[in-house]
Design a protein around this motif. Structure first.
Motif, PDB file in Angstrom:
ATOM      1  N   LEU A 180       0.847  -1.190   0.000  1.00  0.00           N
ATOM      2  CA  LEU A 180       0.000   0.000   0.000  1.00  0.00           C
ATOM      3  C   LEU A 180       0.883   1.240   0.000  1.00  0.00           C
ATOM      4  O   LEU A 180       1.757   1.391   0.868  1.00  0.00           O
ATOM      5  N   ARG A 181       0.663   2.114  -0.968  1.00  0.00           N
ATOM      6  CA  ARG A 181       1.360   3.388  -1.029  1.00  0.00           C
ATOM      7  C   ARG A 181       0.592   4.399  -0.183  1.00  0.00           C
ATOM      8  O   ARG A 181      -0.598   4.612  -0.392  1.00  0.00           O
ATOM      9  N   ASN A 182       1.262   5.017   0.776  1.00  0.00           N
ATOM     10  CA  ASN A 182       0.624   5.964   1.688  1.00  0.00           C
ATOM     11  C   ASN A 182       1.073   7.379   1.342  1.00  0.00           C
ATOM     12  O   ASN A 182       2.123   7.837   1.786  1.00  0.00           O
ATOM     13  N   ARG A 183       0.277   8.072   0.546  1.00  0.00           N
ATOM     14  CA  ARG A 183       0.617   9.429   0.129  1.00  0.00           C
ATOM     15  C   ARG A 183      -0.624  10.315   0.125  1.00  0.00           C
ATOM     16  O   ARG A 183      -1.741   9.823   0.059  1.00  0.00           O
ATOM     17  N   HIS A 184      -0.393  11.604   0.130  1.00  0.00           N
ATOM     18  CA  HIS A 184      -1.499  12.556   0.143  1.00  0.00           C
ATOM     19  C   HIS A 184      -2.146  12.662  -1.239  1.00  0.00           C
ATOM     20  O   HIS A 184      -1.463  12.675  -2.268  1.00  0.00           O
ATOM     21  N   PHE A 185      -3.458  12.699  -1.220  1.00  0.00           N
ATOM     22  CA  PHE A 185      -4.248  12.971  -2.425  1.00  0.00           C
ATOM     23  C   PHE A 185      -4.663  14.436  -2.349  1.00  0.00           C
ATOM     24  O   PHE A 185      -5.361  14.851  -1.427  1.00  0.00           O
ATOM     25  N   ASN A 186      -4.198  15.225  -3.299  1.00  0.00           N
ATOM     26  CA  ASN A 186      -4.443  16.665  -3.259  1.00  0.00           C
ATOM     27  C   ASN A 186      -5.649  17.051  -4.106  1.00  0.00           C
ATOM     28  O   ASN A 186      -5.807  16.584  -5.240  1.00  0.00           O
ATOM     29  N   SER A 187      -6.487  17.901  -3.556  1.00  0.00           N
ATOM     30  CA  SER A 187      -7.631  18.452  -4.295  1.00  0.00           C
ATOM     31  C   SER A 187      -7.612  19.967  -4.126  1.00  0.00           C
ATOM     32  O   SER A 187      -7.131  20.491  -3.117  1.00  0.00           O
ATOM     33  N   ALA A 188      -8.104  20.680  -5.159  1.00  0.00           N
ATOM     34  CA  ALA A 188      -8.043  22.146  -5.122  1.00  0.00           C
ATOM     35  C   ALA A 188      -9.250  22.759  -5.818  1.00  0.00           C
ATOM     36  O   ALA A 188      -9.849  22.163  -6.717  1.00  0.00           O
ATOM     37  N   GLY A 191      -4.886  18.504   1.097  1.00  0.00           N
ATOM     38  CA  GLY A 191      -4.332  17.168   0.901  1.00  0.00           C
ATOM     39  C   GLY A 191      -4.874  16.197   1.922  1.00  0.00           C
ATOM     40  O   GLY A 191      -4.945  16.512   3.119  1.00  0.00           O
ATOM     41  N   VAL A 192      -5.273  15.029   1.459  1.00  0.00           N
ATOM     42  CA  VAL A 192      -5.815  13.990   2.333  1.00  0.00           C
ATOM     43  C   VAL A 192      -4.959  12.730   2.175  1.00  0.00           C
ATOM     44  O   VAL A 192      -4.752  12.273   1.040  1.00  0.00           O
ATOM     45  N   PRO A 193      -4.433  12.167   3.253  1.00  0.00           N
ATOM     46  CA  PRO A 193      -3.652  10.940   3.123  1.00  0.00           C
ATOM     47  C   PRO A 193      -4.530   9.804   2.613  1.00  0.00           C
ATOM     48  O   PRO A 193      -5.664   9.623   3.065  1.00  0.00           O
ATOM     49  N   ALA A 194      -3.984   9.039   1.658  1.00  0.00           N
ATOM     50  CA  ALA A 194      -4.737   7.944   1.055  1.00  0.00           C
ATOM     51  C   ALA A 194      -3.821   6.745   0.836  1.00  0.00           C
ATOM     52  O   ALA A 194      -2.628   6.894   0.544  1.00  0.00           O
ATOM     53  N   LEU A 195      -4.385   5.555   0.977  1.00  0.00           N
ATOM     54  CA  LEU A 195      -3.667   4.306   0.747  1.00  0.00           C
ATOM     55  C   LEU A 195      -4.089   3.739  -0.598  1.00  0.00           C
ATOM     56  O   LEU A 195      -5.281   3.567  -0.859  1.00  0.00           O
TER      57      LEU A 195
END
Length: 338
Positions: free
Chosen positions: A90-98, A107-111
């Motif tokens: 699982l890649r744990n990185r932020h999903f950015n929305s604007a 940014g929301v952390p997402a797996l």
């Protein structure tokens, strides 16, 4: 004296005992005689092959107490993760929305399920008898694999990874699994890990959600497990961290445990180990404690020894050390300070 060596088929009964005692989450050490037998035979084949580039080879080592011929631990190296089947994590990185209109960026952390770590060498299967935890034996069991990589670099990739077992309770309850994986398999965590050991983690991983899992939507107990180490896995983590391994953006897809990664050439026991010639002798004025290997392939051996070593000079080894390492006068040995 303790010696690390390649596994043999005659080790099967003792190896199954270690498997029964191993931590839930060490899926590469299944408590199943046929599966363990296959792993031993696969390892024997890997040691016998003339390998010039890393492939699907699996090198399985055991730690033996020579005083009573008992096995007290085991560990493995998979030359290339993801070579024969996908290696999922699982890649744990932020999903950015604007929103330009609202001038908001968030940014929301997402797996996200991924195969990013395929193509790296994988350390796995680390287990040591409870009576030996917290001793130099754990260093020997873990780091000896790195000396093997140093001696046979062509067999391994330029990056080494390992997955540390994530948190679960003494009763085998994993908050992370209950919040994520259990919804797709309806299996308890312990049973899912058992199936991974007996079959393949790929068949379970392929049923995991293909879209990002937003971390804030998980229960707090599950969020707290992301990157959290099981208490019994802390020693394995600490040893490799001292070797230069670092955590990254990837976690185990079943228990959320952290993944460690290091460039092969930057690993301490690989970069700083030195080779010299063995000089059998009766007297050693010990000045330091070392891991010592013989740099062989099928007869690879590693011990802990109290030595008087000067770089560039032959190192004196007593008769017991020479016998354990299977070396004679003038044979090359590799050393790294313990």
């Amino acid at each position: 004296m303790l010696v690390l060596r390649p596994v043999q088929l005659t080790d099967l009964p003792q190896l199954q005992r270690l498997a029964r005692e191993s931590l839930v989450g060490v899926t590469s050490l299944p408590d199943d005689s046929e599966r363990l037998r296959d792993k031993i035979l696969d390892s024997c084949t890997s040691f016998e092959q003339n390998v010039q580039n890393p492939g699907p080879e699996n090198y399985f080592f055991v730690l033996e107490d020579l005083t009573n011929r008992s096995l007290i631990g085991c560990s493995e190296i998979l030359a290339t993760a993801g070579f024969d089947e996908p290696f999922y994590s699982l890649r744990n990185r932020h999903f950015n929305s604007a929103s330009r209109e609202l001038n908001i960026e968030h940014g929301v952390p997402a797996l996200s399920l991924c195969q990013d770590l395929s193509g790296h060498t994988l350390l796995r299967g680390f287990h040591i008898d409870g009576a030996w935890t917290g001793t130099a034996a754990s260093e020997l069991l873990s780091r000896a694999r790195l000396l093997f990589i140093a001696a046979h670099a062509q067999r391994f990739c330029g990056t080494v990874i390992t997955e540390i077992v994530g948190y679960s309770s003494d009763e085998g309850h994993s908050p992370f699994w209950d919040a994520v994986g259990k919804h797709f398999f309806d299996l308890p965590y312990v049973e899912a890990e058992r199936l991974c050991g007996l079959e393949s983690r790929a068949f379970l991983a392929e049923l995991m959600p293909q879209y990002p899992i937003y971390v804030p939507m998980l229960p707090q107990a599950a969020q707290d497990c992301i990157g959290r180490i099981h208490p019994d896995g802390q020693e394995a983590f600490d040893i490799l961290q001292r070797e230069g391994f670092e955590t990254n953006h990837y976690v185990d897809l079943f228990d959320g445990g952290p993944t460690l990664l290091a460039r092969t050439g930057n690993i301490r026991s690989i970069a700083q180990s030195q080779t010299t010639q063995a000089s059998p002798g009766a007297f050693i004025d010990a000045r330091g404690r070392y891991l010592v290997s013989n740099d062989s392939l099928e007869n690879f051996r590693v011990i802990i020894a109290e030595l008087d070593y000067l770089p560039g000079k032959p190192v004196t080894l007593d008769a017991a050390m020479c016998a354990a390492l299977k070396v004679t006068e003038g044979r090359q040995v590799r050393l790294i300070a313990l």
